[in-house]
Each structure stands twice: as structure tokens, then as C-alpha cells.
Design an enzyme around this catalytic site. Structure first.
Site, PDB file in Angstrom:
ATOM      1  N   ARG A 161      -0.223   1.805  -7.957  1.00  0.00           N
ATOM      2  CA  ARG A 161      -1.345   2.243  -7.118  1.00  0.00           C
ATOM      3  C   ARG A 161      -1.613   3.719  -7.391  1.00  0.00           C
ATOM      4  NH1 ARG A 161      -1.382   4.266  -1.275  1.00  0.00           N
ATOM      5  NH2 ARG A 161      -3.625   4.468  -0.970  1.00  0.00           N
ATOM      6  N   HIS A 214      -8.643   9.212  -2.024  1.00  0.00           N
ATOM      7  CA  HIS A 214      -7.371   9.694  -1.486  1.00  0.00           C
ATOM      8  C   HIS A 214      -7.527  11.207  -1.244  1.00  0.00           C
ATOM      9  CE1 HIS A 214      -2.876   8.515  -1.210  1.00  0.00           C
ATOM     10  NE2 HIS A 214      -2.989   9.706  -0.666  1.00  0.00           N
ATOM     11  N   GLU A 224      -5.830   6.083   4.283  1.00  0.00           N
ATOM     12  CA  GLU A 224      -5.503   6.684   5.576  1.00  0.00           C
ATOM     13  C   GLU A 224      -6.663   7.476   6.198  1.00  0.00           C
ATOM     14  OE1 GLU A 224      -1.871   8.934   5.241  1.00  0.00           O
ATOM     15  OE2 GLU A 224      -0.663   7.158   4.873  1.00  0.00           O
ATOM     16  N   ASN A 260       0.499   1.640   5.111  1.00  0.00           N
ATOM     17  CA  ASN A 260       1.419   2.732   4.764  1.00  0.00           C
ATOM     18  C   ASN A 260       2.349   2.936   5.944  1.00  0.00           C
ATOM     19  OD1 ASN A 260      -0.114   3.010   2.480  1.00  0.00           O
ATOM     20  ND2 ASN A 260      -0.911   5.053   2.963  1.00  0.00           N
ATOM     21  N   TYR A 296       5.890   4.877   7.326  1.00  0.00           N
ATOM     22  CA  TYR A 296       6.954   5.862   7.132  1.00  0.00           C
ATOM     23  C   TYR A 296       7.927   5.936   8.304  1.00  0.00           C
ATOM     24  CZ  TYR A 296       4.527   7.455   2.986  1.00  0.00           C
ATOM     25  OH  TYR A 296       3.958   7.500   1.747  1.00  0.00           O
ATOM     26  N   GLU A 337       2.310   2.056   0.839  1.00  0.00           N
ATOM     27  CA  GLU A 337       3.180   3.240   0.751  1.00  0.00           C
ATOM     28  C   GLU A 337       4.356   3.047   1.690  1.00  0.00           C
ATOM     29  OE1 GLU A 337       1.410   7.138   1.417  1.00  0.00           O
ATOM     30  OE2 GLU A 337      -0.380   6.568   0.284  1.00  0.00           O
TER      31      GLU A 337
END
Ligand code: FCB
Length: 442
Positions: free
Chosen positions: A74, A118, A163, A290, A292, A349
């Protein structure tokens, strides 16, 4: 753990974070180029001028992907390389870079997933208000349409935005990211125009009638949990959950913003034109997640938003200060699936920064990252077993890179990058991931 046949095993990057040479071959400056050259914005005064020099070393980087055994990659396209002022005249040299990259990936048997945005908006468009200007949705869709025409026959997976929540919140509301604005009205407008641009791009994609390509969007999601059972803590956790997890997905899947957030922003709430929601709701083929960390939240009257995040004592935290909480990946995948239905999901991600230091022999041993990846893959596997249509996993990041406002101080890579010499070294996490992927092929 045996993942389904055809599962994509990837790593992710973004243009401004790795490419360097931001103005080469006729490219137009982006807001990140401008922002990083503004004193005081980036830790240590770092910029993306050189980054990982991927713009010139992309062939070597594909070799590294092969060594890792990736079957997917990606990356993002810098809008301003292709359209230096954001619209109008095409810069073929910039476009050719991505054509060569895509062809190189395909030759290596690596499936490209291309992110159109992005965060590196052409600076000239910012001079016209950037995403706070409604026209930005159209400029984005025009750029997207160009990319679909040029690369739609070769790129099977397309993501419109990366995002959008972070663009809105960190770019326009709190100012840590380009364009560095602190304006709630502009932020709410930017959020709405990001959604509109996404929807218009999906429509342009459908109009192109591509047979072997799919389109989706990438969102940052994570559990927002109350620190206690008190009604106040539960209330702030619910508000953050609606703000982070629902603010962009409810419009896309249901055609409406979450009420609680709209009431909270009051007079600044975005004003949708009558036809906007149907455009925003244009059907997508997949959703990128994504993930985290989670946030544990408590009510705090002294805070402007009325809440604070509660540090989880005794838990492992990454260099970003983010709690390592693998269960959150399972929780958020389950939530998305239950909430928005059978849409195929990718983990676009997931990764961790740790303070990696090479040994005198030049080896980089990063057991914490190995544990991080393994633990998150276990949760991804658990989600699949429980019926979540998860189709792939992209580790963030392929290599250490420019971590936005933190510059080069945070290393997320499977490959260690010596930013003086541009030498790449596979970390032990990279070797572990390669072995894991090889094990899946058996
Ligand atoms: C995400 C961004 C990505 C990277 C990671 C650490 O929010 O999409 O570019 O910076 O965080």
C-alpha cells in the site's frame, strides 16, 4: 494460525513520508513541503526533502518487499507530482514515476493498493482554502478520475482518502499537521468536503467501468472506553467513540452524521447541501481500518472538551506513547462488522514505533515489534474465525520514515533506514514477518 487463501500480506507507506525529492521533475509543492519548511512545526526541524529517497530507490525497495515475501503493498500518490497546481495541466514525468512503480510491483507479483490522498494537498489548492473550500471535493475527484484513467487497468485496489478524521482534526482543528489551522468552523467544513470528495471520486471510479478494480476508503478506528462506570466517564467515552469511529463512517454507510457529535459542535456543524449525502453514500467495495491503540477516557471539567485520556499504568507503550492493546483490533473489527454489515475489510495500517538501535555489527533486533505484530495478527485471526470478512493485513511501515510532526524520531519500519547513508537493514521483525508469510503459503 492459517489465514484464508488469497489473504493479502502487505506493508504500507505514504508518498511524503518516504519519497524525498518533493519538487523533482516538475512536481508542485505540497502543504507538507510548505509546513515542514515552516520553523517550529516539526521536531528537530526535519523535512521530507530526502526522507527514504524512495523516489530514486524504488527499485531497491521492491527488492526488499520481495525479500519480505509481501504479496501486497500500500502506497500513496503525491497529487502534486501528477498535477503540480492540483488541477489542470498534467505533469507526465510525475505520473510516469507511479506507472513505473506499479509495473515493477506487478512484475514482482505484488498487488498494489493505491491511496489517492495521504495528506499532501498541492499547496496552491491550500491557497484557495484547501479542504475548507467546497470546490476541493471537485478538484480531488478530477485528479482521481485522471488516475483511474491512467492506472485503472493495472491497480486492483484503490483507496480514496487516508484517515480523513486526522486531516480534519490535526490539520484544521488542532494544527499539529499541515495546513496547521486551528479553526473549528474550517475543520467541520473540511470534514464535509473530504466526504464529498470521497463520494465524487467513487462516482468517477464507477463511471470508468473498471472490471478488475475495487475502491474503498481508509479510516483510523479504535475503541474509546470509559475509565469507570460513572455516567460522566461513559458519556465522554461515547462522545469520543462517535467522533472518532462514526463521524466519517455513518455518513458513508447511512447518510447521516452522528447526532451526539453534531449537537456537541452546535453552530459549527457542517451544512450538507441536499444532494451531498447520496453522493457520500456511493457504494464502496471495501473499508480500510488503521488500528494502533485504544483510548481510556475520563470526564474532566477542566478540559475544554470535558475529558482526558487516562494513562494505563503497567501496560507497554510504544515510542508514540500509544498503549499496546491488541484486543482492540478484534474489538474494532467486530464493531465495524456488526455496525456496517458485510463490507470486506482490510487492516490497512497497524504497527509500532520502538527505539531501534543497530548493534556494532549492524543488526537491528526488535523483539517488542515482533510481539506487537504477532499479538495483533492473533486478534485479526480471531476476528476472521468469528465471521469478520477480513481480506488482508498491511504493516505500518515497510521502512522507517518521516513520521509527520515527529520527523525522523519515530521508527515504525520492518526495515531500518540509516538516514545518513540510506542503507536499509532488515530488522528481526522483518525476518519474523517474512517467515510468518512464508508459513502461510504452505
Ligand atoms: C497514521 C498515518 C501514517 C503513519 C501512522 C503512524 O495515522 O496514516 O501515515 O504516520 O499513523
Amino acid at each position: 494460525m492459517q489465514f484464508p487463501q488469497g489473504f493479502l500480506w502487505g506493508a504500507a507507506t505514504a508518498a511524503y513520508q518516504i519519497e524525498g525529492s518533493p519538487l523533482a521533475d516538475g512536481a508542485g509543492a505540497s502543504i507538507w513541503h510548505r509546513f515542514s519548511h515552516t520553523p517550529g512545526t516539526i521536531l528537530n526541524g526535519d523535512t521530507g526533502d530526502v526522507a527514504c529517497d524512495h523516489y530514486r530507490r524504488w527499485q531497491e525497495d521492491i527488492e526488499w518487499m520481495k525479500r519480505l515475501g509481501l504479496n501486497a503493498y500500500r502506497f500513496s500518490v503525491a497529487w502534486g507530482r501528477v498535477l503540480p497546481t492540483g488541477r489542470g495541466v498534467v505533469n507526465h514525468k510525475g505520473l510516469d514515476f507511479y506507472k513505473r512503480l506499479v509495473d515493477g510491483l506487478l512484475r514482482a507479483g505484488i498487488t498494489p493498493m493505491l491511496t489517492l490522498y495521504h495528506w499532501d494537498l498541492p499547496a496552491e489548492l491550500q491557497d484557495c482554502g484547501g479542504w475548507a473550500n467546497r470546490d476541493c471535493a471537485k478538484w480531488f475527484a478530477d485528479y482521481a478520475g485522471l488516475m483511474f484513467r491512467e492506472l485503472g487497468d493495472r491497480v486492483p485496489l484503490w483507496a480514496t482518502l487516508n484517515e480523513p478524521w486526522v486531516v480534519m482534526a490535526l490539520g484544521y482543528l488542532w494544527g499539529q499537521h499541515a495546513p496547521g489551522m486551528r479553526d473549528i468552523g474550517a475543520a467541520a467544513k473540511a470534514g464535509h468536503h473530504l466526504l464529498l470528495g470521497h463520494g465524487k471520486a467513487v462516482q468517477a471510479f464507477r463511471a470508468q467501468g473498471l472490471r478488475n478494480a475495487q475502491i474503498g476508503i481508509v479510516t483510523n478506528l479504535g475503541p474509546q472506553q470509559p475509565a469507570s462506570n460513572s455516567p460522566q466517564d461513559q458519556m465522554v467515552a461515547a462522545l469520543w467513540h462517535n467522533f472518532i469511529n462514526r463521524y466519517f463512517l455513518d455518513p458513508i454507510f447511512r447518510g447521516e452524521y452522528p447526532d451526539t457529535v453534531i449537537n456537541f459542535i452546535g453552530e459549527f456543524a457542517p451544512k450538507a447541501a441536499p444532494d451531498d449525502m447520496p453522493i457520500i453514500q456511493s457504494r464502496i467495495d471495501f473499508l480500510g481500518v488503521n488500528y494502533y491503540t485504544r483510548n481510556v477516557l475520563a470526564y474532566d471539567a477542566s478540559d475544554p472538551i470535558g475529558s482526558r485520556t487516562v494513562f494505563q499504568e503497567g501496560k507497554l507503550h510504544t515510542e508514540m506513547g500509544w498503549e499496546v492493546y491488541p484486543e482492540g483490533l478484534y474489538e474494532i473489527l467486530k464493531w465495524v462488522h456488526e455496525e456496517y454489515g458485510e463490507i470486506p475489510l482490510y487492516i490497512t495500517e497497524n504497527g509500532a514505533a520502538f527505539p531501534d538501535t543497530p548493534t556494532p555489527q549492524g543488526e537491528v533486533d526488535d523483539p517488542l515489534r515482533v510481539d506487537y505484530i504477532r499479538a495483533h495478527l492473533e486478534q485479526a485471526y480471531r476476528a476472521i474465525r468469528d465471521g469478520v470478512p477480513l481480506k488482508g493485513y498491511f504493516y505500518w511501515s515497510l521502512m522507517d520514515n518521516f513520521e509527520w510532526a515527529f520527523g525522523y524520531s519515530k521508527r515504525f519500519g520492518l526495515l531500518y533506514v540509516d538516514f545518513e547513508t540510506q542503507k536499509r537493514t532488515m530488522k528481526s521483525s522483518g525476518r519474523w514477518y517474512a517467515e510468518f508469510i512464508a508459513g502461510q503459503r504452505r
